[in-house]
Design an enzyme around this catalytic site. Structure first.
Site, short mmCIF file in Angstrom:
data_model
loop_
_atom_site.label_atom_id
_atom_site.label_comp_id
_atom_site.label_asym_id
_atom_site.label_seq_id
_atom_site.Cartn_x
_atom_site.Cartn_y
_atom_site.Cartn_z
N ARG A 33 5.88 -3.47 3.43
CA ARG A 33 5.50 -2.56 3.14
C ARG A 33 5.41 -0.57 3.21
O ARG A 33 6.47 -0.03 2.51
CB ARG A 33 3.65 -2.17 2.95
CG ARG A 33 2.67 -3.29 2.28
CD ARG A 33 2.99 -3.00 1.10
NE ARG A 33 2.57 -1.85 0.48
CZ ARG A 33 1.17 -1.42 0.20
NH1 ARG A 33 0.67 -2.03 0.27
NH2 ARG A 33 0.90 -0.57 -0.26
N ARG A 39 -4.57 6.36 -4.36
CA ARG A 39 -4.76 5.22 -4.31
C ARG A 39 -6.33 5.32 -5.16
O ARG A 39 -7.47 6.10 -4.99
CB ARG A 39 -5.54 4.34 -2.91
CG ARG A 39 -6.57 3.71 -3.08
CD ARG A 39 -6.50 2.46 -1.69
NE ARG A 39 -5.05 1.70 -2.04
CZ ARG A 39 -5.21 1.12 -0.58
NH1 ARG A 39 -6.25 0.34 0.01
NH2 ARG A 39 -3.82 -0.26 -1.11
N ASP A 79 -5.06 -13.08 -3.64
CA ASP A 79 -5.89 -12.36 -2.79
C ASP A 79 -7.03 -11.98 -2.72
O ASP A 79 -7.59 -13.67 -3.44
CB ASP A 79 -5.55 -11.22 -4.37
CG ASP A 79 -5.63 -9.63 -3.73
OD1 ASP A 79 -6.58 -9.03 -1.99
OD2 ASP A 79 -5.85 -8.93 -5.06
N GLN A 89 3.48 -2.62 -3.72
CA GLN A 89 2.81 -4.53 -2.69
C GLN A 89 3.62 -5.40 -3.74
O GLN A 89 4.35 -5.74 -2.65
CB GLN A 89 1.27 -4.71 -2.88
CG GLN A 89 0.90 -6.29 -2.38
CD GLN A 89 0.76 -6.13 -0.77
OE1 GLN A 89 0.19 -4.94 -0.34
NE2 GLN A 89 1.67 -6.47 -0.39
N HIS A 93 -0.85 -2.31 -8.47
CA HIS A 93 -0.54 -1.86 -6.89
C HIS A 93 1.11 -2.28 -6.85
O HIS A 93 1.47 -3.21 -5.76
CB HIS A 93 -1.06 -2.84 -5.98
CG HIS A 93 -1.24 -3.06 -4.15
ND1 HIS A 93 -1.17 -1.20 -3.72
CD2 HIS A 93 -1.85 -3.47 -3.40
CE1 HIS A 93 -0.92 -1.34 -2.86
NE2 HIS A 93 -1.77 -2.37 -2.80
N CYS A 101 -1.76 -10.30 -0.20
CA CYS A 101 -1.43 -8.95 0.55
C CYS A 101 -1.88 -7.81 1.50
O CYS A 101 -1.90 -6.92 1.99
CB CYS A 101 -1.86 -8.06 -1.01
SG CYS A 101 -3.19 -8.42 -1.74
N1 CP Z 1 -2.70 -4.30 0.61
C1 CP Z 1 -3.19 -3.41 0.87
O1 CP Z 1 -2.65 -2.64 0.30
O2 CP Z 1 -3.83 -3.41 2.15
P1 CP Z 1 -4.54 -1.96 2.24
O3 CP Z 1 -5.41 -2.03 1.16
O4 CP Z 1 -5.46 -1.86 4.02
O5 CP Z 1 -3.95 -0.93 2.27
N1 NVA Z 2 -6.89 -6.77 -4.99
C1 NVA Z 2 -7.67 -6.21 -4.23
C2 NVA Z 2 -5.97 -5.49 -3.40
C3 NVA Z 2 -6.09 -5.35 -1.80
C4 NVA Z 2 -5.12 -4.27 -1.33
C5 NVA Z 2 -8.73 -4.93 -4.52
O1 NVA Z 2 -7.98 -4.13 -5.11
O2 NVA Z 2 -9.65 -4.51 -3.44
#
Ligand code: CP
Ligand code: NVA
Length: 344
Positions: free
Chosen positions: A327, A127, A252, A157, A154, A299
């Site tokens: 997920r 990540r 989101d 997701q 993502h 999400c």
């Molecule tokens: N939706 C998602 O990726 O959640 P987290 O940021 O908690 O991993």
């Molecule tokens: N758009 C958000 C998604 C988190 C799962 C971010 O990048 O923070």
């Protein structure tokens, strides 16, 4: 440290291949973007995910002896827990590496990182703040790299989201009947992967954002190309009224990780785009009675009372926790296909 989310991005050659035609072709491969998958491959992943979901024991030794690392530059609940649990459920072992204090590439070159990790491990899940970094890892590591969120995409997701709709819509599953999905809010990483996933599944998607917060042109182009092949459509607009007649409404956060310094401005710009009961009622207009009201999707994490009201996220038509559950199952299918062998 306030990491920049606006680094120049040059697509990497690791993405320059034909989409994988089937799950079998995923063996040993990276998953950096959903553009790497064909529509058939996505459907096969859903079938595999459903199989593993309903028969966990049968897959409990599938990845025995495999070791993985989860490198996270950003916070996470769902992604971290579902990957750790998933590797464990499949008989593998995963190490979590908190990389939030120092960005990848700061202590040593990303290439050296990749070249070390491949000597010890079978898979890298990352990540990151920059999509270019996860692509650089994939370029240099001989083991599969999975994108667990970047500022642009993502993919895990997006897979779980469409799998959730696939479960909720027998017609969609059995006959490929088109669903209409509306994404309302920021044209961000989650929106980009949702666009890919919807088009791959032959669903129509309407993306509704304030001006200047539309999805990036590259993702609009990619999605349009996929949609042409699957007979679906992408519509990008700033008009909230376009939400009418959609089976699902997705949103989101308005301020993503790495955008804290823009929070004040963003909260103002997005204030008309909150998902409330009136907006959900508009979305539900004209839907078949067998579907019921439009489903609400997110999400997560959600900022309750900001991009969505409590009433909407807590309504029976909200499927946000089913998305979160999936997920785990969608990723397990990916891990089984990438690191194990599957018969399809
Ligand atoms: N939706 C998602 O990726 O959640 P987290 O940021 O908690 O991993
Ligand atoms: N758009 C958000 C998604 C988190 C799962 C971010 O990048 O923070």
């Amino acid at each position: 440290m306030t990491p920049s989310t606006h680094q120049p991005y040059v697509p990497n050659a690791v993405l320059d291949h034909e989409p994988y035609a089937s799950v079998r072709e995923l063996a040993g491969k990276d998953l950096l973007s959903l553009t790497q998958l064909s529509p058939v491959c996505v459907r096969e992943l859903f079938t595999l995910a459903a199989t593993i979901k309903s028969n966990r024991v049968a897959y409990s030794q599938h990845l025995t002896g495999k070791h993985a690392i989860l490198i996270f530059e950003k916070a996470s609940l769902r992604t971290r827990i579902t990957f750790e649990t998933g590797f464990n459920m499949l008989g593998a072992h995963a190490i979590y590496m908190d990389h939030s204090v120092q960005r990848l590439g700061e202590r040593e070159a990303v290439k050296d990182y990749a070249k070390n990790l491949e000597r010890w491990l079978h898979c890298i899940v990352a990540r990151v703040y920059s999509q270019a970094i996860v692509e650089e890892l994939a370029e240099h590591a001989s083991v599969p790299v999975i994108n667990a969120l970047s500022e642009r995409e993502h993919p895990c997701q997006g897979l779980a989201d469409l799998m959730t709709l696939w479960e909720h819509a027998p017609d969609f599953r059995a006959h490929g009947k088109r669903l209409r999905i509306a994404y309302v809010g920021d044209g961000n990483n989650v929106a980009h992967s949702l666009m890919h996933a919807a088009a791959l599944c032959g669903c129509d998607i309407t993306v509704i954002t304030p001006k200047k917060y539309e999805p990036l042109e590259a993702f609009v182009d990619e999605t349009t190309n996929i949609a042409e092949a699957t007979g679906s459509t992408l519509n990008v607009t700033n008009k909230l009224s376009a939400v009418e007649g959609h089976h699902a409404v997705y949103t989101d956060v308005w301020v993503s990780m790495g955008q804290a310094d823009e929070a004040g401005k963003r909260l103002k710009v997005f204030s008309d785009y909150q998902i409330d009961a009136d907006l959900m009622a508009t979305a539900s207009k004209g839907l078949a009675s067998s579907w019921g009201p439009a489903k609400f999707m997110h999400c997560l994490p959600a900022r309750r009372g900001v991009e969505v009201t409590d009433e909407v996220i807590d309504a029976p038509s909200s499927i946000v926790y089913a998305q979160a559950e999936n997920r785990l199952h969608a990723q397990n299918a990916l891990l089984a296909a990438i690191l194990g062998s599957v018969n399809h």
